[in-house]
Design an enzyme around this catalytic site. Structure first.
Site, PDB file in Angstrom:
ATOM      1  N   GLU A   1      -0.912  -5.873   8.348  1.00 50.99           N
ATOM      2  CA  GLU A   1      -0.105  -5.324   9.434  1.00 50.99           C
ATOM      3  C   GLU A   1      -0.730  -5.624  10.790  1.00 50.99           C
ATOM      4  OE1 GLU A   1       0.606  -1.138   8.901  1.00 50.99           O
ATOM      5  OE2 GLU A   1       1.379  -1.405   6.871  1.00 50.99           O
TER       6      GLU A   1
ATOM      7  N   LYS B   1      -0.840  -9.780   2.617  1.00 56.82           N
ATOM      8  CA  LYS B   1      -0.090  -9.353   3.798  1.00 56.82           C
ATOM      9  C   LYS B   1      -0.961  -8.388   4.582  1.00 56.82           C
ATOM     10  CE  LYS B   1       3.208  -6.006   3.621  1.00 56.82           C
ATOM     11  NZ  LYS B   1       2.657  -5.045   4.598  1.00 56.82           N
TER      12      LYS B   1
ATOM     13  N   ASP C   1       0.843  -1.197   0.000  1.00 58.41           N
ATOM     14  CA  ASP C   1       0.000   0.000   0.000  1.00 58.41           C
ATOM     15  C   ASP C   1       0.878   1.248   0.000  1.00 58.41           C
ATOM     16  OD1 ASP C   1       0.880  -0.129   2.611  1.00 58.41           O
ATOM     17  OD2 ASP C   1      -1.096   0.095   3.530  1.00 58.41           O
ATOM     18  N   SER C   2       2.211   1.042   0.029  1.00 57.94           N
ATOM     19  CA  SER C   2       3.150   2.145  -0.220  1.00 57.94           C
ATOM     20  C   SER C   2       2.894   2.722  -1.606  1.00 57.94           C
ATOM     21  CB  SER C   2       4.598   1.664  -0.095  1.00 57.94           C
ATOM     22  OG  SER C   2       4.815   0.490  -0.852  1.00 57.94           O
TER      23      SER C   2
ATOM     24  N   GLU D   1       9.666  -5.004  10.085  1.00 56.80           N
ATOM     25  CA  GLU D   1      10.089  -3.707   9.526  1.00 56.80           C
ATOM     26  C   GLU D   1      10.738  -2.853  10.607  1.00 56.80           C
ATOM     27  OE1 GLU D   1       7.201  -1.605   7.159  1.00 56.80           O
ATOM     28  OE2 GLU D   1       8.456   0.200   7.067  1.00 56.80           O
TER      29      GLU D   1
ATOM     30  N   ASP E   1      -1.274  -6.343  -0.639  1.00 51.70           N
ATOM     31  CA  ASP E   1      -1.162  -5.737   0.691  1.00 51.70           C
ATOM     32  C   ASP E   1      -2.533  -5.217   1.109  1.00 51.70           C
ATOM     33  OD1 ASP E   1       0.202  -4.971   2.926  1.00 51.70           O
ATOM     34  OD2 ASP E   1       1.091  -3.170   2.038  1.00 51.70           O
TER      35      ASP E   1
HETATM   36  O1  KIV Z   1       3.317  -1.071   1.610  1.00 49.28           O
HETATM   37  C1  KIV Z   1       4.451  -1.546   1.654  1.00 49.28           C
HETATM   38  O2  KIV Z   1       5.262  -1.438   0.722  1.00 49.28           O
HETATM   39  C2  KIV Z   1       4.823  -2.257   2.855  1.00 49.28           C
HETATM   40  C3  KIV Z   1       6.263  -2.289   3.179  1.00 49.28           C
HETATM   41  C4  KIV Z   1       6.616  -1.026   3.863  1.00 49.28           C
HETATM   42  C5  KIV Z   1       6.587  -3.461   3.992  1.00 49.28           C
HETATM   43  O3  KIV Z   1       3.986  -2.708   3.559  1.00 49.28           O
END
Ligand code: KIV
Length: 281
Positions: free
Chosen positions: A116, A114, A45-46, A183, A84
């Protein structure tokens, strides 16, 4: 090269073979990464910051993620792709989490999701695992909850914080997650967790002693200009190269140096016939 599976990643851990993964949000980056032999791709989600120009990851929606996962899947059909789960897609309830995880698989054909968080998201991890979906945990600096952490701050640097991380890591493995991402965690804590868990443990800014490394493509390629975290190794300067190319292009146009003869399509019929055509008007 055939696409790796969770079994391959388990075997790589056993054999001490490191896993290389990077984020990708678009077709060309995914394709280049696959051509380079990347083991795994994360449509993080970056994407909100690196590609969509938001200040953070919070505004990223499920539809944003799905659209970019689809592009990445098309660019890297033979690479393990991870979707994500964006903020709001799993926090509300385990049912919502399963619904959105299912979307990732059905609409974007990803291999895993993934999410968090540690012990507080165990019901969500269990529910997604029970739906038959591969889950990757993510603890340490968790950008979606950076407000609670007091900013983008390294975690696990004190005994209390490290104890919390270790408890989270164990709970995530017990809940059925198949991999864990740490992280911005000190290498001492990373090493302990990587040895303690059976599942592969990967690092983004968590040092060498674990099963592989993830980096954000915009950081390592020198494309993200707002800031570069301490843990990033920059491999090339795409922004500088692009800006230089755009400058040259603007100059060429202003000075009528582009297009040249080799860049145009020439007429096939005679010049005389074309002159007659133009006289008709
Ligand atoms: O969104 C992302 O790229 C991530 C990384 C910071 C691990 O979750």
């Amino acid at each position: 090269m055939s696409k790796k599976t969770v079994i391959d990643f388990m075997n790589m851990k056993k054999n001490g073979e490191k896993v290389a993964w990077v984020t990708a949000y678009d077709f060309p980056t995914a394709s280049f990464a696959e051509q380079a032999g990347m083991d795994m791709l994360l449509v993080g989600d970056s994407l909100g910051m690196v590609t969509l120009g938001y200040d953070g990851t919070i505004p990223v929606t499920m539809d944003d993620e799905i659209r970019h996962c689809q592009a990445v899947r098309r660019g890297a059909p033979n690479t393990f792709v991870v979707g994500d789960m964006p903020f709001g897609s799993y926090q509300i309830s385990p049912e919502e989490a399963v619904k959105n995880a299912v979307r990732f698989l059905k609409e974007a054909n990803v291999d895993a999701v993934k999410l968090e968080g540690g012990r507080r998201v165990i019901p969500q991890i269990k529910a997604i695992v029970d739906a038959g979906i591969v889950v990757i945990g993510h603890i340490g600096l968790t950008p979606q909850s950076s407000g609670q952490l007091g900013g983008f701050k390294a975690q696990g640097r004190t005994i209390d914080s490290a104890r919390d991380l270790i408890k989270d890591a164990i709970a995530i493995e017990e809940a059925g997650a198949r991999m864990l991402l740490l992280e911005a965690v000190p290498p001492e804590v990373t090493e302990f967790i990587a040895k303690k868990l059976q599942i592969p443990v990967y690092s983004i800014g968590a040092g060498l002693p674990c099963d592989g490394q993830l980096t954000i493509c915009g950081d390592m390629l020198g494309m993200f200009q707002a800031f570069t975290p301490k843990f990033v190794k920059v491999y090339c300067q795409v922004a500088e190269t692009e800006i230089a190319a755009f400058k040259e292009y603007v100059k060429d146009i202003k000075e009528c140096k582009f297009p040249e003869d080799k860049h145009v399509y020439h007429i096939i019929d005679s010049k005389e016939d074309f002159d007659k055509l133009f006289e008709e008007f």
